[in-house]
Design a protein around this motif. Structure first.
Motif, short mmCIF file in Angstrom:
data_model
loop_
_atom_site.label_atom_id
_atom_site.label_comp_id
_atom_site.label_asym_id
_atom_site.label_seq_id
_atom_site.Cartn_x
_atom_site.Cartn_y
_atom_site.Cartn_z
N LEU A 48 43.76 9.28 33.54
CA LEU A 48 44.23 10.37 34.41
C LEU A 48 45.24 11.25 33.68
CD1 LEU A 48 44.45 11.84 37.10
CD2 LEU A 48 46.13 10.11 37.83
N ALA A 49 46.18 10.64 32.98
CA ALA A 49 47.18 11.41 32.22
C ALA A 49 46.49 12.24 31.14
CB ALA A 49 48.20 10.46 31.60
N LEU A 50 45.51 11.66 30.46
CA LEU A 50 44.80 12.39 29.42
C LEU A 50 44.02 13.57 29.99
CD1 LEU A 50 43.45 9.35 27.35
CD2 LEU A 50 45.12 11.05 26.56
N LEU A 51 43.39 13.37 31.13
CA LEU A 51 42.63 14.45 31.74
C LEU A 51 43.54 15.58 32.22
CD1 LEU A 51 40.00 12.38 33.75
CD2 LEU A 51 39.59 13.72 31.67
N LEU A 52 44.68 15.21 32.78
CA LEU A 52 45.65 16.23 33.19
C LEU A 52 46.10 17.04 31.98
CD1 LEU A 52 47.83 14.23 35.73
CD2 LEU A 52 46.14 16.00 36.26
N PHE A 53 46.35 16.33 30.88
CA PHE A 53 46.75 17.02 29.65
C PHE A 53 45.66 17.99 29.20
CE2 PHE A 53 46.26 17.29 25.06
CZ PHE A 53 47.48 17.85 24.69
N ARG A 54 44.41 17.53 29.22
CA ARG A 54 43.32 18.39 28.73
C ARG A 54 43.13 19.61 29.60
NH1 ARG A 54 41.22 21.45 26.30
NH2 ARG A 54 39.34 21.36 25.00
N LEU A 55 43.35 19.46 30.90
CA LEU A 55 43.23 20.62 31.79
C LEU A 55 44.27 21.68 31.44
CD1 LEU A 55 42.55 18.90 35.24
CD2 LEU A 55 40.91 20.12 33.78
N VAL A 56 45.49 21.23 31.18
CA VAL A 56 46.54 22.17 30.79
C VAL A 56 46.27 22.73 29.40
CG1 VAL A 56 49.01 22.46 30.37
CG2 VAL A 56 48.24 21.01 32.24
N TRP A 57 45.88 21.86 28.49
CA TRP A 57 45.64 22.27 27.11
C TRP A 57 44.47 23.23 27.00
CZ3 TRP A 57 49.21 22.17 23.81
CH2 TRP A 57 48.98 22.24 22.44
N GLY A 58 43.60 23.20 27.98
CA GLY A 58 42.48 24.13 27.99
C GLY A 58 42.90 25.57 28.19
N PHE A 59 44.16 25.78 28.57
CA PHE A 59 44.67 27.13 28.77
C PHE A 59 45.72 27.52 27.73
CE2 PHE A 59 43.16 25.78 32.92
CZ PHE A 59 42.38 26.86 33.31
N VAL A 60 46.41 26.55 27.16
CA VAL A 60 47.50 26.88 26.22
C VAL A 60 47.30 26.28 24.84
CG1 VAL A 60 49.14 27.07 28.12
CG2 VAL A 60 48.94 24.90 26.90
N GLY A 61 46.23 25.54 24.63
CA GLY A 61 46.01 24.88 23.35
C GLY A 61 45.51 25.80 22.27
N GLY A 62 45.06 25.22 21.17
CA GLY A 62 44.52 25.99 20.06
C GLY A 62 43.32 26.81 20.48
N ARG A 63 43.05 27.84 19.72
CA ARG A 63 41.99 28.81 20.06
C ARG A 63 40.69 28.14 20.50
NH1 ARG A 63 40.28 34.07 18.67
NH2 ARG A 63 38.02 34.25 18.44
N TRP A 64 40.21 27.18 19.72
CA TRP A 64 38.90 26.60 19.97
C TRP A 64 38.93 25.48 21.01
CZ3 TRP A 64 35.33 29.65 18.18
CH2 TRP A 64 35.64 30.48 17.09
N SER A 65 40.14 25.12 21.46
CA SER A 65 40.27 24.11 22.51
C SER A 65 40.41 24.74 23.89
CB SER A 65 41.51 23.23 22.24
OG SER A 65 41.39 22.54 21.02
N ARG A 66 40.55 26.04 23.95
CA ARG A 66 40.74 26.71 25.23
C ARG A 66 39.41 26.88 25.96
NH1 ARG A 66 45.67 31.08 24.79
NH2 ARG A 66 47.07 29.78 23.55
N PHE A 67 39.47 26.75 27.27
CA PHE A 67 38.26 26.81 28.08
C PHE A 67 37.55 28.15 27.98
CE2 PHE A 67 40.48 23.51 30.90
CZ PHE A 67 39.86 22.46 30.23
#
Length: 222
Positions: A48-67
């Motif tokens: 759950l913690a990892l998925l929450l992180f990925r949801l946030v990271w999908g908007f602020v992460g590296g270029r190719w990690s963004r949704f």
């Protein structure tokens, strides 16, 4: 001439391998049952913690990690299936691969979400199962133990087959790219940000997500 481009930033790579290991361990502990369900519950909180992180990271992460890099029009998907590829299709996730990512994230979110409300009346009770009606608990338990489990296993199997296909047939080392973060491409593309500041941001987000997951898990004792 090939160009080496940083595609997957370190936080994305760590997320990927942590999620893979946690998901496999969660499946194994569910199959063992008994006292292993205590570990299953803890692993569920990690996922759950990892998925929450990925949801946030999908908007602020590296270029190719963004949704936004994953969203493709139906025409773009159709062109890809017809063999009309762009360099971008071989950098991050292809139009077809993007669909599999969204499907996997959705299946994992559904599995972890229903797990929070599940109760097998023997070894396992989700931390939120005592806060909803019996009908909701029954529905969540059925999904978590039956359809959701099989859907997740099917998606994992397809994912592994796709990785093997690209490695053996298409000669694209996807696993190596997720280890090193780099891809060799025929044309230069903007790299993903992967500096110290970027990683500190990821650490802060991960800590908040872990706290949220722990807080939800602690509700079982309230």
């Amino acid at each position: 001439m090939l160009h080496t481009v940083r595609i997957w930033d370190l936080p994305t790579r760590l997320f990927h391998w942590a999620l893979a290991a946690s998901t496999v361990a969660m499946i194994i502990t569910a199959k063992i049952g008994g006292n292993a369900m205590l570990w299953h519950l803890q692993l569920g909180q990690v996922v759950l913690a990892l998925l929450l992180f990925r949801l946030v990271w999908g908007f602020v992460g590296g270029r190719w990690s963004r949704f936004r890099q994953f969203v493709h029009s139906p025409r773009r998907l159709l062109n890809y299936l017809r063999g009309q590829h762009r360099t971008e299709d071989h950098a991050g996730h292809s139009p077809l691969g993007a669909l599999s990512v969204f499907a996997m994230l959705a299946a994992l979110l559904a599995q972890v979400g229903t797990g929070l409300f599940s109760d097998d009346a023997i070894f396992f009770a989700g931390p939120l199962s005592n806060r909803v009606s019996g009908d909701i608990v029954d529905a969540a338990t059925r999904w978590h133990a039956e359809l959701g489990q099989y859907l997740l296993l099917a998606l994992l199997g397809l994912h592994l087959l796709a990785v093997a296909y690209y490695a053996l047939v298409r000669r694209r080392p996807l696993v190596r790219a997720m280890l090193t973060g780099d891809r060799e491409l025929p044309q230069p593309l903007p790299p993903a940000a992967d500096n110290a500041r970027h990683r500190l941001l990821a650490l802060a987000i991960a800590m908040v997500c872990a706290a949220c997951s722990w807080g939800i898990g602690s509700l079982a004792g309230v």
